[in-house]
Design a protein around this motif. Structure first.
Motif, short mmCIF file in Angstrom:
data_model
loop_
_atom_site.label_atom_id
_atom_site.label_comp_id
_atom_site.label_asym_id
_atom_site.label_seq_id
_atom_site.Cartn_x
_atom_site.Cartn_y
_atom_site.Cartn_z
N GLY A 97 0.47 23.14 14.66
CA GLY A 97 0.88 23.43 16.06
C GLY A 97 0.98 22.20 16.89
O GLY A 97 1.65 22.17 18.01
N GLU A 98 0.36 21.01 16.32
CA GLU A 98 0.53 19.78 16.90
C GLU A 98 1.49 18.98 16.31
O GLU A 98 1.94 18.02 17.06
CB GLU A 98 -1.00 19.21 16.72
CG GLU A 98 -2.03 19.69 17.59
CD GLU A 98 -1.97 19.71 19.17
OE1 GLU A 98 -1.29 18.69 19.60
OE2 GLU A 98 -2.08 20.79 19.90
N PRO A 101 7.34 21.18 15.65
CA PRO A 101 7.77 21.67 17.19
C PRO A 101 8.04 22.84 17.21
O PRO A 101 7.65 23.46 18.41
CB PRO A 101 9.10 20.70 16.89
CG PRO A 101 8.87 19.53 15.86
CD PRO A 101 8.17 20.24 14.91
N ALA A 102 8.40 23.80 16.31
CA ALA A 102 8.41 25.26 16.28
C ALA A 102 7.15 25.75 16.97
O ALA A 102 7.08 26.63 17.68
CB ALA A 102 8.97 25.84 15.34
N LEU A 103 6.02 25.62 15.90
CA LEU A 103 4.65 26.26 16.44
C LEU A 103 4.27 25.65 17.81
O LEU A 103 3.64 26.42 18.59
CB LEU A 103 3.65 25.76 15.27
CG LEU A 103 4.04 26.48 14.10
CD1 LEU A 103 2.82 26.14 12.95
CD2 LEU A 103 3.84 27.91 14.24
N LYS A 104 4.44 24.34 17.92
CA LYS A 104 4.15 24.05 19.29
C LYS A 104 5.00 24.74 20.61
O LYS A 104 4.26 24.65 21.60
CB LYS A 104 4.51 22.31 19.53
CG LYS A 104 3.73 21.69 20.82
CD LYS A 104 3.84 20.15 20.22
CE LYS A 104 3.03 19.58 21.58
NZ LYS A 104 3.35 17.91 21.41
N ILE A 117 1.95 33.67 16.59
CA ILE A 117 1.07 32.79 16.06
C ILE A 117 -0.04 33.71 15.36
O ILE A 117 -0.45 33.36 14.05
CB ILE A 117 0.33 31.81 16.74
CG1 ILE A 117 1.49 30.88 17.36
CG2 ILE A 117 -0.62 31.03 16.13
CD1 ILE A 117 0.99 29.79 18.28
N GLN A 118 -0.46 34.66 15.77
CA GLN A 118 -1.54 35.65 15.30
C GLN A 118 -0.82 36.13 13.98
O GLN A 118 -1.69 36.43 13.03
CB GLN A 118 -1.91 36.62 16.23
CG GLN A 118 -3.31 36.16 17.20
CD GLN A 118 -4.41 35.61 16.61
OE1 GLN A 118 -4.62 34.61 16.32
NE2 GLN A 118 -4.89 36.67 16.43
N GLU A 119 0.29 36.56 14.24
CA GLU A 119 1.04 37.33 13.26
C GLU A 119 1.21 36.36 11.82
O GLU A 119 0.83 36.64 10.83
CB GLU A 119 2.48 37.85 13.41
CG GLU A 119 3.11 38.57 12.34
CD GLU A 119 4.51 38.93 12.87
OE1 GLU A 119 5.31 39.17 11.94
OE2 GLU A 119 4.77 38.99 13.98
N TYR A 120 1.59 35.10 12.16
CA TYR A 120 1.37 34.00 11.00
C TYR A 120 0.01 33.89 10.47
O TYR A 120 0.17 33.71 9.26
CB TYR A 120 2.07 32.92 11.73
CG TYR A 120 3.55 32.98 11.99
CD1 TYR A 120 4.31 33.72 11.84
CD2 TYR A 120 4.19 31.86 13.00
CE1 TYR A 120 5.70 33.89 11.93
CE2 TYR A 120 5.49 32.02 13.45
CZ TYR A 120 6.25 32.90 12.81
OH TYR A 120 7.63 32.82 13.18
N THR A 121 -0.85 33.83 11.18
CA THR A 121 -2.16 33.67 10.67
C THR A 121 -2.67 34.85 9.88
O THR A 121 -3.42 34.45 8.95
CB THR A 121 -3.21 33.66 12.09
OG1 THR A 121 -2.95 32.64 12.91
CG2 THR A 121 -4.69 33.21 11.30
#
Length: 450
Positions: A97-98, A101-104, A117-121
């Protein structure tokens, strides 16, 4: 204390949350007694109990993983992988995420981005589970029943993956309907579950008779272990609660005929901002070099250099522990760099009309916050480094089993202390919110100030 416990069960909502959490943790522990089908568990238990190895690199790595899963290698259960694949997936996405760019951008979208993000996790957790389950099945491949190897592999991989996904769901249910912090409570329950076995192994080595054998533990060592445990736990609580309070002044604003603002409050900066994560990172990283070097040395047995490297990377070697402590320092500063954002904090202070006395809002405030955090992180990392090598120190100088000394220092103890403090503070907040006294006679449990 007794009155506080009575007050906890007087509050219906809090009582239901605690009982619900306890029930799910009991389910978690029961799951470790459900074996994977297709394996001869009697043979597995006999081999691992008679051939227990804590000195070799693979043995150390296995013991380290057992501490987090809460199970043993002698029991091939559905929950054998524990919750660690989910933790690994969370850390990977947190670090990505750092840099992605998309995750950030998702992290900045609030609750909607957090759910994505929880779904990706969860997806990444399933992938990691499959990889780890395949490695686990290969390790136990020689203990299947005749003619059932393929079926045992498939059922084992699916079963262990489903077990970890179920534990992930249990953690989320504790977060939503229980006392909260479900994943951490599951990890703590797994660590505490190993404590009775460590106490039993310690009791088997205790001998108070005159002229006891060399490997036995006498009264002096018992008293030292008790004192060391109390001292380390007290230090862990102090450094976990320790914080540097930065004075914050709110600007005064005139609205009509009234003056608003002007209050003085504090911005707490934790001394151990990374928590237990630097030790987890360093321990995980240090598992691989000894294993790789050992495999190469077994292939080239005549190499003196490789044999010397194997000795230098033993768990009780000076070189290994120095590298371990340096990695803890490195990951402590790395974690602070990733998680601590002084520019955003300075921007939020400026937007809210607050400032640090003597400093201009904006860039100067961000530089000051970064400098303070860099300085206090040094002491937090130093404490983590000392705690991390306590088990090795006691094993080497007192000749005590490493599985026993891990409960006097190291990652497991810090996790138990941190999660316990967080749990106490959550319960205390519920009590104070309903006008009951907390656990402390002076009010809410507070952090130590530096």
């Amino acid at each position: 204390m007794i009155g506080t416990i009575v007050n906890i069960f007087r509050i219906r909502d809090l009582r239901n949350k605690i009982l619900f959490t306890i029930a799910l943790l009991i389910i978690y522990r029961v799951g470790f007694h459900i074996p994977n089908p297709g394996f001869d568990h009697g043979r597995i238990a006999a081999v691992f109990e008679t051939g227990r190895d804590t000195e070799s690199p693979l043995g150390r790595a296995a013991e380290y993983l057992q501490m987090f899963t809460g199970g043993t290698l002698s029991r091939s259960s559905l929950f054998g992988l524990g919750i660690m694949p989910y933790i690994t997936a969370s850390i990977i996405l947190m670090l990505l995420g750092e840099v992605v760019p998309a995750l950030k951008k998702l992290r900045q979208e609030g609750q909607t981005g957090h759910k994505k993000i929880q779904e990706y996790t969860r997806y990444l957790t399933v992938l990691i589970c499959i990889v780890q389950a395949v490695m686990y099945m290969k390790m136990l491949g020689g203990y299947t029943y005749p003619g059932m190897q393929v079926q045992a592999y498939i059922m084992g991989i699916l079963g262990m993956t489903a077990g970890t996904v179920f534990l992930m769901w249990l953690g989320e249910q504790i977060d939503e309907y229980g006392i909260g912090n479900g994943i951490s409570l599951i990890i703590m329950a797994g660590i505490i579950a190993q404590m009775p076995w460590a106490i039993l192994r310690l009791a088997q080595q205790v001998d108070f008779t005159v002229g006891a054998p060399t490997g036995s533990i006498g009264p002096a060592r018992i008293l030292f272990l008790i004192g060391a445990f109390i001292f380390v736990v007290a230090g862990a609580i102090l450094i976990t609660q320790g914080q540097r309070r930065i004075p914050i002044q709110q600007a005064k604003q005139m609205r009509g005929r009234r003056m608003y603002g002007g209050q003085r409050h504090y911005l707490p900066l934790r001394v151990n901002h990374g928590g237990v994560m630097p030790i987890i990172f360093a321990s995980s990283f240090m598992m691989f070099p000894p294993i790789i070097v050992q495999m190469i040395a077994d292939r080239f047995r005549g190499s003196v250099v490789l044999q010397a490297m194997v000795g230098a990377l033993r768990g009780d070697a000076y070189t290994y522990n120095v590298l371990y402590m340096l990695l803890i320092f490195l990951f402590a500063y790395f974690w602070v760099t990733v998680q601590f954002q002084p520019r955003e904090m300075a921007k939020n202070l400026r937007d809210s009309g607050s400032f640090i006395p003597g400093l201009r809002p904006g860039r100067r405030t961000a530089e000051y916050l970064e400098t303070v955090m860099t300085r206090i992180t040094y002491f937090g990392a130093a404490f983590l480094a000392v705690i991390a090598v306590v088990p090795t120190f006691l094993t080497y100088f007192l000749n005590i089993d490493w599985t026993i000394t891990t409960f006097i220092g190291g990652t497991g103890l810090l996790i138990v202390v941190s999660v316990s403090l967080d749990l106490v503070q959550k319960i205390e907040a519920n009590l104070i919110m309903r006008s009951y006294d907390g656990f402390s006679s002076s009010g809410r449990i507070k952090g130590a100030y530096a």
